[in-house]
Design a protein around this motif. Structure first.
Motif, PDB file in Angstrom:
ATOM      1  N   TYR A 192       0.850  -1.204   0.000  1.00  0.00           N
ATOM      2  CA  TYR A 192       0.000   0.000   0.000  1.00  0.00           C
ATOM      3  C   TYR A 192       0.882   1.250   0.000  1.00  0.00           C
ATOM      4  O   TYR A 192       2.014   1.212   0.499  1.00  0.00           O
ATOM      5  N   CYS A 196       2.003   2.593   8.486  1.00  0.00           N
ATOM      6  CA  CYS A 196       1.385   3.026   9.742  1.00  0.00           C
ATOM      7  C   CYS A 196       2.412   3.182  10.851  1.00  0.00           C
ATOM      8  O   CYS A 196       3.374   2.424  10.951  1.00  0.00           O
ATOM      9  N   TYR A 236      -2.288   5.869  10.279  1.00  0.00           N
ATOM     10  CA  TYR A 236      -2.042   5.549   8.865  1.00  0.00           C
ATOM     11  C   TYR A 236      -1.842   6.835   8.094  1.00  0.00           C
ATOM     12  O   TYR A 236      -2.656   7.755   8.182  1.00  0.00           O
ATOM     13  N   LEU A 278       2.757  -1.483   4.915  1.00  0.00           N
ATOM     14  CA  LEU A 278       1.501  -2.233   4.812  1.00  0.00           C
ATOM     15  C   LEU A 278       1.467  -2.982   3.491  1.00  0.00           C
ATOM     16  O   LEU A 278       1.661  -2.383   2.430  1.00  0.00           O
ATOM     17  N   ARG A 280      -0.509  -6.211   1.139  1.00  0.00           N
ATOM     18  CA  ARG A 280      -1.506  -7.269   0.971  1.00  0.00           C
ATOM     19  C   ARG A 280      -0.816  -8.390   0.202  1.00  0.00           C
ATOM     20  O   ARG A 280      -0.185  -8.148  -0.826  1.00  0.00           O
ATOM     21  N   ASN A 302      -4.284  -5.787   5.249  1.00  0.00           N
ATOM     22  CA  ASN A 302      -4.240  -4.447   5.836  1.00  0.00           C
ATOM     23  C   ASN A 302      -4.700  -4.523   7.296  1.00  0.00           C
ATOM     24  O   ASN A 302      -5.787  -5.057   7.570  1.00  0.00           O
ATOM     25  N   ASP A 358     -10.045  -3.983   1.964  1.00  0.00           N
ATOM     26  CA  ASP A 358      -9.639  -3.073   0.893  1.00  0.00           C
ATOM     27  C   ASP A 358     -10.798  -2.164   0.495  1.00  0.00           C
ATOM     28  O   ASP A 358     -10.605  -0.996   0.171  1.00  0.00           O
ATOM     29  N   TYR A 361     -10.926   0.468   2.977  1.00  0.00           N
ATOM     30  CA  TYR A 361      -9.759   1.336   2.782  1.00  0.00           C
ATOM     31  C   TYR A 361     -10.049   2.345   1.663  1.00  0.00           C
ATOM     32  O   TYR A 361      -9.781   3.533   1.789  1.00  0.00           O
TER      33      TYR A 361
END
Ligand SMILES: Cc1cc2nc3c(=O)[nH]c(=O)nc-3n(C[C@H](O)[C@H](O)[C@H](O)COP(=O)(O)OP(=O)(O)OC[C@H]3O[C@@H](n4cnc5c(N)ncnc54)[C@H](O)[C@@H]3O)c2cc1C
Length: 400
Positions: A192, A196, A236, A278, A280, A302, A358, A361
């Motif tokens: 991503y 964070c 984040y 981050l 996935r 995430n 997602d 997000y």
């Protein structure tokens, strides 16, 4: 428990039913469940968890553990020792954009005393290690240098020189799983743009029982309660900004936090901080021959809704149930039929959770006008519907 006392359990050649590589939260739970059921198990781990020191600062890596995971850890006998160390139950979960329009999910709506617990990763790992029986063979500190497979066994050569022959090898060695690579299993996914920042803070409140998350166009901001006045915040942001924040002194970071976070955080003071990229990731297959993946080795998600290790425990529970049942019927615990059954059940469930996160997000992480209206509508509907709130609460605790 020190590394020295665990190390050098290194027979030249050892034959076991199952070898677990990676003794983090997921791998240790798997090793414990299988050895409790009477299987011959070996565990390979790079670094043993440190002893608990009640005076120590909490681990910066904390996880929200749902009720489904708690029930399984209780059955394994690891929850009670964890309770004797440190953890923090929470009764309420709040989500909001504007601090004046908070949607609250309450454990009472699903007739529970709490929705989950915030636990320190290293303490949960330690609680599991403390339950591992003496018969379980530990290779720690150690790691795998070679994997080869025949039709009826998987052979691992370890850094220490030991060789392990197993009917099944379980890779629970985390998101960068070396064993996944040795087994030739590819992955898909992405990093991503956001990262964070995680900080341990002292709050002005004696004890909190609510975890909350504020959605803002630059990314979510979350608070997780810890025992006593302490808490953990997760912030984040764009990765470059997160790295910048992580380089600040605790005093400077405190000032940035107080500016960026909503008032319900209170006048906190930062003790320590760190940051995490981050990603996935979904493994293309959950098994290859006699090697099977579990936890972060199979998928990373995430951390927005705190589900990663809960999905890992769901993998671990199903996989160990299938293996124990095969063992009781004197069947092969590494058969393709068993491993494909595991994959058929867990892969779609994990993918669904990843895609749901997602979706959140995307919906909550930007300022495009139609999406802004949609999320306001979503939060308004959620705040007015007690049925929807109960549904979300059940989903959060892992029961639906
Ligand atoms: C910021 C952040 C917040 C999160 N919050 C939550 C949350 O609230 N709730 C939640 O459910 N999840 C959360 N997660 C996700 C959670 O931390 C992971 O899903 C979890 O740690 C995965 O556990 P695991 O045992 O599969 O892997 P890991 O925790 O990565 O453990 C892997 C183990 O394998 C060992 N190992 C690695 N390589 C080798 C090797 N070659 N040989 C031997 N041993 C090896 C390591 O030493 C380690 O002990 C969060 C993640 C992040 C980044």
């Amino acid at each position: 428990m020190t590394n020295e006392t665990l190390a050098n359990n290194t027979a030249e050649l050892l034959t076991v039913d199952v070898t677990v590589v990676g003794g983090g939260m997921v791998g240790a739970a798997i090793a414990l469940a299988l050895s409790q059921a009477g299987l011959r198990v070996a565990l390979v781990e790079k670094q043993a968890p440190a002893q608990f020191d009640p005076g120590s600062a909490p681990d910066l890596r904390v996880s929200s553990i749902n009720l489904a995971s708690e029930a399984w850890l209780t059955a394994l006998g690891a929850w009670q020792p964890l309770q004797q160390m440190r953890l923090c139950p929470y009764q309420y979960l709040q989500a909001f954009e504007q601090p004046q329009s908070v949607v609250t999910f309450d454990a009472a709506t699903i007739k529970r005393s709490h929705l989950g617990h915030i636990v320190e990763n290293n303490l949960l790992q330690l609680a599991l290690w403390q339950q591992l029986p003496a018969e379980l063979t530990r290779f720690c500190p150690d790691s795998v240098v070679k994997l080869s497979q025949t039709s009826d066994s998987a052979i691992l050569t370890l850094d220490s020189g030991a060789q392990l022959h197993s009917k099944l090898v379980i890779a629970a060695d985390g998101g960068n799983s070396q064993l996944r690579q040795l087994a030739g299993i590819g992955t898909n996914g992405w990093q991503y743009q956001q990262a964070c920042l995680v900080a341990l803070v002292n709050t002005p409140y004696p004890q909190q029982d609510v975890t909350w998350q504020q959605f803002t166009p630059t990314g979510p901001k979350a608070f997780l309660p810890l025992p006593g006045p302490q808490g953990s915040i997760v912030w984040y942001e764009d990765a470059a900004r997160v790295k910048q924040l992580a380089a600040l002194s605790p005093q400077q970071l405190t000032q940035e936090l107080l500016k960026a976070f909503p008032a319900q955080l209170g006048k906190v003071e930062v003790e320590s901080s760190s940051w995490f990229p981050l990603a996935r990731m979904d493994a293309n297959s959950y098994y290859a021959g006699r090697v099977v993946l579990a936890g972060d080795a199979a998928h990373t998600i995430n951390p927005l809704a705190g589900q990663g290790v809960n999905l890992g425990f769901a993998d671990a529970k199903l996989l160990t149930e299938l293996i124990i049942s095969a063992h009781q019927q004197q069947q092969d615990p590494g058969s393709a039929a068993l491993l494909s059954r595991y994959q058929r059940k867990r892969k779609p469930a994990n993918l669904l959770m990843m895609s749901t996160m997602d979706g959140f997000y995307q919906l909550f992480g930007n300022d495009i006008a139609p999406l802004r209206s949609l999320r306001q509508l979503a939060l308004t509907v959620a705040s007015r519907s007690s049925m929807l709130k109960a549904l979300v609460a059940r989903y959060a605790v892992g029961s639906e």
